[in-house]
Design an enzyme around this catalytic site. Sequence first.
Site, PDB file in Angstrom:
ATOM      1  N   GLU A   1      30.750  73.016  60.248  1.00 42.32           N
ATOM      2  CA  GLU A   1      29.449  72.917  60.154  1.00 42.32           C
ATOM      3  C   GLU A   1      29.217  71.980  61.275  1.00 42.32           C
ATOM      4  O   GLU A   1      28.160  70.925  60.965  1.00 42.32           O
ATOM      5  CB  GLU A   1      29.017  72.575  58.765  1.00 42.32           C
ATOM      6  CG  GLU A   1      28.901  73.608  57.850  1.00 42.32           C
ATOM      7  CD  GLU A   1      27.933  74.729  58.216  1.00 42.32           C
ATOM      8  OE1 GLU A   1      26.783  74.255  58.802  1.00 42.32           O
ATOM      9  OE2 GLU A   1      28.061  75.913  57.719  1.00 42.32           O
TER      10      GLU A   1
ATOM     11  N   GLY B   1      23.291  73.617  55.799  1.00 45.85           N
ATOM     12  CA  GLY B   1      24.585  73.877  55.739  1.00 45.85           C
ATOM     13  C   GLY B   1      25.478  72.306  55.657  1.00 45.85           C
ATOM     14  O   GLY B   1      26.480  72.426  55.034  1.00 45.85           O
TER      15      GLY B   1
ATOM     16  N   GLU C   1      31.996  64.884  66.449  1.00 41.13           N
ATOM     17  CA  GLU C   1      31.271  64.552  67.772  1.00 41.13           C
ATOM     18  C   GLU C   1      29.978  65.249  68.056  1.00 41.13           C
ATOM     19  O   GLU C   1      29.093  64.543  68.698  1.00 41.13           O
ATOM     20  CB  GLU C   1      32.260  65.109  68.886  1.00 41.13           C
ATOM     21  CG  GLU C   1      33.534  64.510  68.916  1.00 41.13           C
ATOM     22  CD  GLU C   1      34.536  64.668  67.777  1.00 41.13           C
ATOM     23  OE1 GLU C   1      35.513  63.600  67.408  1.00 41.13           O
ATOM     24  OE2 GLU C   1      34.197  65.737  66.921  1.00 41.13           O
TER      25      GLU C   1
ATOM     26  N   ARG D   1      50.530  52.247  36.927  1.00 38.96           N
ATOM     27  CA  ARG D   1      51.593  51.833  37.878  1.00 38.96           C
ATOM     28  C   ARG D   1      51.717  50.328  37.907  1.00 38.96           C
ATOM     29  O   ARG D   1      50.958  49.936  38.488  1.00 38.96           O
ATOM     30  CB  ARG D   1      51.621  52.561  39.285  1.00 38.96           C
ATOM     31  CG  ARG D   1      52.657  52.177  40.388  1.00 38.96           C
ATOM     32  CD  ARG D   1      54.044  52.653  39.939  1.00 38.96           C
ATOM     33  NE  ARG D   1      55.197  52.409  41.053  1.00 38.96           N
ATOM     34  CZ  ARG D   1      56.336  52.908  40.811  1.00 38.96           C
ATOM     35  NH1 ARG D   1      56.781  53.553  39.838  1.00 38.96           N
ATOM     36  NH2 ARG D   1      57.032  52.824  41.922  1.00 38.96           N
TER      37      ARG D   1
ATOM     38  N   LEU E   1      28.727  83.313  63.324  1.00 41.77           N
ATOM     39  CA  LEU E   1      28.041  82.328  64.336  1.00 41.77           C
ATOM     40  C   LEU E   1      29.187  82.203  65.385  1.00 41.77           C
ATOM     41  O   LEU E   1      29.140  82.912  66.386  1.00 41.77           O
ATOM     42  CB  LEU E   1      27.213  81.374  64.197  1.00 41.77           C
ATOM     43  CG  LEU E   1      26.765  80.623  65.374  1.00 41.77           C
ATOM     44  CD1 LEU E   1      25.695  81.589  66.041  1.00 41.77           C
ATOM     45  CD2 LEU E   1      25.882  79.261  64.864  1.00 41.77           C
TER      46      LEU E   1
END
Length: 379
Positions: free
Chosen positions: A362, A241, A366, A267, A124
Amino acid sequence: MNFQLTEEQLMMRKMVRDFAKKEITPFINRMEAGEFPREILKKMAALGLMGIPIPKKYAGAEMDFMSYVIAIQELSKASATIGVILSVHTSVGTNPILYFGTEEQKQKYVTKLASGEYLGAFCLTEPGAGSDAANLKTRAVRTGEYFVLNGTKAFITNGGEADVYIVFAVTDPTKGQRGISAFIVEKTIPGLVIGKDERKMGLCGSKTVQLTFENMKIPVENLLGVEGEGFKIALANLNVGRIGIAAQALGIAEAAYEAAANYARERKQFGKAIAKQQGIGFKLADMATAVEAAKLLIYQASDLWARGIPCAQQTSIAKLFASKTAVEVATEAIQVFGGYGYIKEYPVERYFRDAKITEIYEGTSEIQRIVITKNLLKK
């Protein structure tokens, strides 16, 4: 709404986790060096992962949509590259033919895509048509029993590797969006020029290429759906999607959080595990909260989509939040690791590089906010 996973979904999660640990993790360095994971995809096909939600009559596994989302999530925890290859292949490479194709097209293409014999892609985006997806310049002109295709597509995931492409082109420039049509394009048809494989920040094993169509003759029977309904077909696949990419983002975020939590337990600084230092503990708490919230948003959108309930807003919210979570959790994971997080020997720098794209493809963050706003104003 019950998000308690079924026995079948739990089996899918375990199967994919075991596969990822055994097959994908040892392959990661090869993908990071730029190798496309074709041999991994063959093994996924043997397990039925290339057609999870596709009906058995078309060679799919015919499992529920949530199982597919879980598979993307789990694959992406090991490798976001594998996650996006499968998401594009299924969500926008196979589904358009399944939903809009003729029975002949389904038998010819969906069976090969769902079985993994073929890999799918979606064309697309163009150099001048990204978020403004209707501003296409690629043209398809009817000439007898063919449409002659000319134009260029950009940033095509699986490009060059895919066997079948869903291509969108203008067939009637006087009708705007209603002049766009969709086509099933086989890689072997003369006229396909495969451009360079883009050098990317992340997803290094996936192919992202520019494709050029030069006087490619597409048989009329490869028109997907009705002429002029291409943009409708593109929009119809946006939700599924975006759920797929949200699931990919979730997988990245979960992997980053788990790596940070495990490291923080081991750690030691100032005489105790850094996980017990409040500054680090708060980071882990925020990371865990965001990951869980993203998961629930994605599962909600998935449930609505599977039941055929309009869910554009929920899908955009899930995609927006999950991608934001992936970037923020990966960033904080590097901070927890300190200097080691900046070194390629540890996986969190890869999660950071892979996460950013989820805010872009996809539909950018925004664009998701625009969709959400429009739906809010309808109420």
